[in-house]
Design an enzyme around this catalytic site. Structure first.
Site, short mmCIF file in Angstrom:
data_model
loop_
_atom_site.label_atom_id
_atom_site.label_comp_id
_atom_site.label_asym_id
_atom_site.label_seq_id
_atom_site.Cartn_x
_atom_site.Cartn_y
_atom_site.Cartn_z
N ASN A 201 -24.23 4.34 47.73
CA ASN A 201 -24.25 3.98 46.31
C ASN A 201 -25.33 2.91 46.13
O ASN A 201 -25.13 1.76 46.49
CB ASN A 201 -22.86 3.43 45.91
CG ASN A 201 -22.85 2.87 44.50
OD1 ASN A 201 -23.77 3.10 43.70
ND2 ASN A 201 -21.80 2.14 44.17
N LYS B 291 -26.44 1.63 43.49
CA LYS B 291 -26.22 0.76 42.31
C LYS B 291 -27.52 0.64 41.52
O LYS B 291 -28.31 1.58 41.49
CB LYS B 291 -25.66 -0.59 42.75
CG LYS B 291 -24.46 -0.44 43.69
CD LYS B 291 -23.69 -1.70 43.87
CE LYS B 291 -22.61 -1.46 44.91
NZ LYS B 291 -21.69 -2.57 45.04
N HIS C 72 -15.85 3.50 39.79
CA HIS C 72 -16.21 2.40 40.69
C HIS C 72 -15.68 1.09 40.11
O HIS C 72 -15.64 0.91 38.89
CB HIS C 72 -17.74 2.34 40.84
CG HIS C 72 -18.17 1.41 41.93
ND1 HIS C 72 -18.24 0.04 41.74
CD2 HIS C 72 -18.52 1.63 43.21
CE1 HIS C 72 -18.63 -0.51 42.88
NE2 HIS C 72 -18.81 0.42 43.79
N GLU D 74 -16.96 -1.69 39.76
CA GLU D 74 -17.89 -2.38 38.85
C GLU D 74 -17.81 -1.76 37.46
O GLU D 74 -17.95 -2.46 36.45
CB GLU D 74 -19.32 -2.34 39.43
CG GLU D 74 -19.44 -3.30 40.60
CD GLU D 74 -20.47 -2.92 41.65
OE1 GLU D 74 -21.35 -2.09 41.38
OE2 GLU D 74 -20.37 -3.47 42.77
N GLU E 49 -11.57 1.39 47.92
CA GLU E 49 -12.51 0.27 47.97
C GLU E 49 -11.79 -1.00 47.49
O GLU E 49 -11.72 -1.25 46.28
CB GLU E 49 -13.70 0.54 47.05
CG GLU E 49 -14.50 1.75 47.45
CD GLU E 49 -15.97 1.61 47.00
OE1 GLU E 49 -16.83 1.69 47.89
OE2 GLU E 49 -16.22 1.40 45.81
N GLY F 263 -19.37 -5.87 48.49
CA GLY F 263 -20.53 -6.75 48.37
C GLY F 263 -20.26 -8.18 48.78
O GLY F 263 -21.04 -9.08 48.50
N SER G 203 -18.24 -3.42 52.18
CA SER G 203 -18.98 -4.10 53.24
C SER G 203 -18.97 -3.34 54.56
O SER G 203 -18.86 -3.94 55.64
CB SER G 203 -18.46 -5.54 53.43
OG SER G 203 -18.65 -6.28 52.24
C1 PEP Z 1 -19.71 -0.10 46.85
O1 PEP Z 1 -20.37 -0.58 45.93
O2 PEP Z 1 -19.11 0.97 46.66
C2 PEP Z 1 -19.66 -0.81 48.11
C3 PEP Z 1 -18.78 -0.44 48.99
O3 PEP Z 1 -20.56 -1.85 48.27
P1 PEP Z 1 -20.81 -2.70 49.64
O4 PEP Z 1 -20.94 -1.70 50.76
O5 PEP Z 1 -22.09 -3.44 49.38
O6 PEP Z 1 -19.63 -3.58 49.81
#
Ligand code: PEP
Length: 249
Positions: free
Chosen positions: A9, A11, A95, A97, A167, A173, A212
């Site tokens: 992803n 973003k 997601h 976000e 998630e 992040g 992460s």
């Molecule tokens: C995500 O945005 O779906 C995500 C898992 O980000 P990150 O790997 O940076 O934590």
């Protein structure tokens, strides 16, 4: 046996030049042999570039979001049909976000999931709890609510043609990864919740972990019984780290 899937992803990151380098690197690495299914989700404006560069390669591409509407006066929105027009196979739905920054509700996310499937896309449904929800012992209740909103709308059979990404919001992040056991516990909970409606579907559905994931923790996460790959943010922006995660699958 569920195939491991690793989806990047991106973003709101990238440029024509940076994407070219990244996609060249991913294509070259995947061509050397990776058993996981590999997917990239660039910003919508760069999907044509990804489609041009990835056509004929084993790497698939998808959107990061879509409208629940089919077409019309919805300024700034992108429909499921537009994504399929650009040969997207996947689209991320719900997601955290989108939930936190753009007010997407469980009900809206269920509509988006349905719109994606109606157009032939594979929705990648994100669910996960906030830190305060985990600390209050509400992880399962939150994940169940998010999952049930979609299940109630589309039915269990449709879930078989989707993908779920667990998630935990506190891990996205932040550099804080759920331990493999913490992630496994929620993945098993999700599978068991689906199994209450249909054990066959529950067994088949891929459940990815996101939050992460990095080259140094991917293998132990992906080794857990109910973790079928990852949704990768930060580490998907650099070919070597993304490929290292894909190889861990
Ligand atoms: C995500 O945005 O779906 C995500 C898992 O980000 P990150 O790997 O940076 O934590």
């Amino acid at each position: 046996m569920r195939q491991t899937l690793v989806a990047g992803n991106w973003k709101m990151n990238g440029s024509l030049d940076a994407n070219r380098q990244l996609l060249d690197g991913i294509k070259a690495g995947v061509a050397e042999g990776v058993s996981a299914k590999v997917v990239v989700c660039p910003p919508a404006i760069y999907i044509p570039q990804a489609a041009d560069m990835l056509t004929g390669s084993p790497v698939s591409w998808g959107g990061q979001n879509l409208s629940q509407e089919k077409a019309g006066a919805f300024t700034g929105e992108i429909s499921a049909d537009m994504l399929t027009d650009l040969k997207c196979e996947y689209v991320i739905v719900g997601h955290s976000e989108r939930r936190a920054l753009y007010g997407e509700t469980d009900a809206l996310i269920a509509e988006k999931f349905q719109a994606a499937q109606a157009a032939g896309l594979i929705p990648l449904l994100c669910v996960g709890e906030l830190l305060e929800e985990r600390e209050a012992g509400d992880t399962e209740a939150v994940v169940a609510r998010q999952l049930d909103a979609v299940l109630d709308k589309v039915g269990i059979a449709a879930m078989a043609a989707g993908i779920i990404a667990y998630e935990p919001v506190w891990a996205i992040g932040t550099g804080k990864t759920a331990t493999p056991q913490q992630a496994q516990d929620v993945h098993a909970f999700i599978r068991q919740r689906l199994a209450q409606s249909d054990a066959g579907v529950a067994e088949k559905v891929q459940i990815l972990y996101g939050g992460s994931v990095k080259p140094d923790n991917a293998a132990e996460l992906f080794a857990m019984a109910d973790i079928d790959g990852g949704l990768i943010g930060g580490a998907s922006l650099e070919a070597e780290s993304f490929l290292a995660i894909c190889r861990a699958g």
